[in-house]
Design an enzyme around this catalytic site. Structure first.
Site, PDB file in Angstrom:
ATOM      1  N   CYS A   1       0.889 -13.962   4.140  1.00 45.62           N
ATOM      2  CA  CYS A   1       2.126 -14.470   4.751  1.00 45.62           C
ATOM      3  C   CYS A   1       1.837 -15.861   5.330  1.00 45.62           C
ATOM      4  CB  CYS A   1       2.688 -13.519   5.796  1.00 45.62           C
ATOM      5  SG  CYS A   1       1.511 -12.989   7.039  1.00 45.62           S
TER       6      CYS A   1
ATOM      7  N   GLY B   1       1.673  -0.026   6.697  1.00 44.24           N
ATOM      8  CA  GLY B   1       2.110   0.452   5.394  1.00 44.24           C
ATOM      9  C   GLY B   1       3.479   0.082   4.877  1.00 44.24           C
ATOM     10  N   GLY B   2       4.066  -1.018   5.343  1.00 45.23           N
ATOM     11  CA  GLY B   2       5.370  -1.429   4.812  1.00 45.23           C
ATOM     12  C   GLY B   2       5.367  -1.579   3.301  1.00 45.23           C
ATOM     13  N   LYS B   3       4.330  -2.214   2.772  1.00 42.74           N
ATOM     14  CA  LYS B   3       4.261  -2.435   1.323  1.00 42.74           C
ATOM     15  C   LYS B   3       3.837  -1.156   0.585  1.00 42.74           C
ATOM     16  CE  LYS B   3       3.525  -7.404   1.830  1.00 42.74           C
ATOM     17  NZ  LYS B   3       3.260  -7.456   3.287  1.00 42.74           N
TER      18      LYS B   3
ATOM     19  N   CYS C   1      -5.225  -3.519   2.190  1.00 38.59           N
ATOM     20  CA  CYS C   1      -5.142  -3.963   3.595  1.00 38.59           C
ATOM     21  C   CYS C   1      -3.766  -3.536   4.094  1.00 38.59           C
ATOM     22  CB  CYS C   1      -5.296  -5.476   3.707  1.00 38.59           C
ATOM     23  SG  CYS C   1      -6.735  -6.152   2.870  1.00 38.59           S
TER      24      CYS C   1
END
Length: 395
Positions: free
Chosen positions: A347, A229-231, A225
């Site tokens: 989060c 795309g930070g992770k 998910c």
């Protein structure tokens, strides 16, 4: 201090669209700033502070001014900011002197008014977190710091600190997080530096998730998910861009942004975006050595960063999200190899979105819990997160 009428009216208009039309505060601000390029740094700061604090303290301000009108809430906030309410500002409510006098009475109000939260979320917080809710709610009402993640594919943390200092930006290391920096309170990162690729804006709590996945060079990792795309980018950096990270999402616009960010970050040879379709779990059956499911959730851990969320969220929405979380854990582990590692993250600070979801998965068999990592806003000053890492039992 005096204020400009155009700026005051702009702030009130944005706040009204957030409350009445349930618009997203960040997006409304960005649009207003884009449409008014002549507004200077101080002008933008005045508008942003007004609308963020009015969203954060909506019920408390309503009590102070004895009104729910946006014009009145803004007036109460300006008194808090040290401004005089101009004669040309018309609103139904109390005078500046009455507002100041009423501050003392706020402490005796119910927590939902005092801490400015809808009644149903306050009741939910008590039901799920008990005595811990008070401290978490107070922490979520603090203003958010700007945290950065140093992109180790392009630079080192000491070099990034030096580079930022060249633009008069002071960034300090965050203990316990090897790639994290925090800016001084109230400071932001200019757009030109955000687009450079050496650092990414990413909350410190969010930076605890990818290390839990523990990706190794040469592996195939699915970020199921991924959004923008930070992770995914963090995973690629931890793998030294050796291997493959599939950033998957149902939103093609977010995936296009992931592609742009991956290129800036020197991660484009490692990170590949994939739009999720009906056959995705079959196409990628037992492909992944590691699988991250950063599930859609209430977002209640991020209220300091997006205070308007608490007024948009509804109980039916939360029920729907819990259903999606359970469904993702039903379907997506098919993409993980036997013996592979699954990390489920949100989060949210609600156990019903976190450990309860994991317990359902464990009850079905096939997985072993390795580690749980809740991130408490009151204990850390970060956004609230939850992550659990599990091993898929060998066939």
């Amino acid at each position: 201090m005096k204020m400009h009428r155009i700026l005051a009216e702009a702030a009130s208009t944005i706040a009204k669209s957030v409350f009445r039309e349930h618009k997203v505060l960040d997006h409304e601000l960005a649009t207003a700033f884009e449409e008014n390029p002549k507004w200077g740094k101080r002008d933008r700061a005045f508008i942003a502070e007004t609308v963020f604090e009015v969203a954060r303290w909506r019920r408390a301000l309503g009590f102070l001014v004895d009104s729910e009108e946006t014009t009145a809430l803004c007036a109460a906030q300006w008194v808090r900011m040290g401004y005089e309410i101009p004669e040309w500002w018309t609103y139904n409510g109390r005078s500046a002197e009455e507002i100041k006098a009423r501050e003392a009475e706020l402490a005796d109000q119910p927590r939902a008014v005092r801490e400015s939260i809808p009644d149903w979320i306050d009741e939910l917080g008590v039901a799920e977190l008990g005595d811990a809710w008070d401290a978490e709610l107070a922490a979520l009402n603090q203003r958010a710091s700007v945290f950065l993640r140093v992109n180790t594919l392009r630079t080192t943390r000491p070099a990034a600190i030096e580079w930022l200092a060249g633009f008069n930006i002071t960034a300090t290391e965050v203990p316990g997080l090897p790639d994290a920096l925090v800016l001084a309170p109230g400071k932001a990162l200019p757009k030109s530096l955000r687009l450079d690729g050496r650092v990414e804006i990413q909350d410190a709590g969010s930076q605890t998730i990818a290390p839990l996945v523990d990706p190794q060079p040469g592996e195939r990792v699915i970020d199921a998910c991924s959004g923008a795309g930070g992770k995914s980018l963090h995973l690629a950096a931890l793998m030294k861009a050796d291997g493959r990270v599939f950033g998957m999402d149902i939103d093609s616009k977010k995936l296009a942004e992931l592609d742009r960010r991956a290129k800036r970050a020197n991660a484009n040879k490692c990170v590949k975006s994939k739009e999720i379709v009906a056959t995705t779990t079959t196409d990628f059956a037992e492909v992944a050595d590691r699988l991250l499911i950063d599930a859609p959730c209430s977002g209640l851990g991020t209220l300091k960063r997006q205070p308007d969320l608490k007024w948009r969220l509804k109980p039916a929405q939360l029920d729907r999200l819990r259903g999606i979380q359970a469904e993702l854990l039903d379907k997506y582990p098919a993409m993980l190899k036997p013996g592979g590692r699954l990390v489920y993250a949100t989060c949210s600070i609600l156990p019903s979105e976190n450990r309860a979801v994991i317990d359902r998965l464990l009850a079905k068999g096939g997985f072993t819990l390795l580690e749980e990592k809740p991130v408490s806003p009151s204990a850390t000053g970060f956004d609230g997160f939850y992550a659990a890492s599990l091993q898929k039992n060998p066939a």
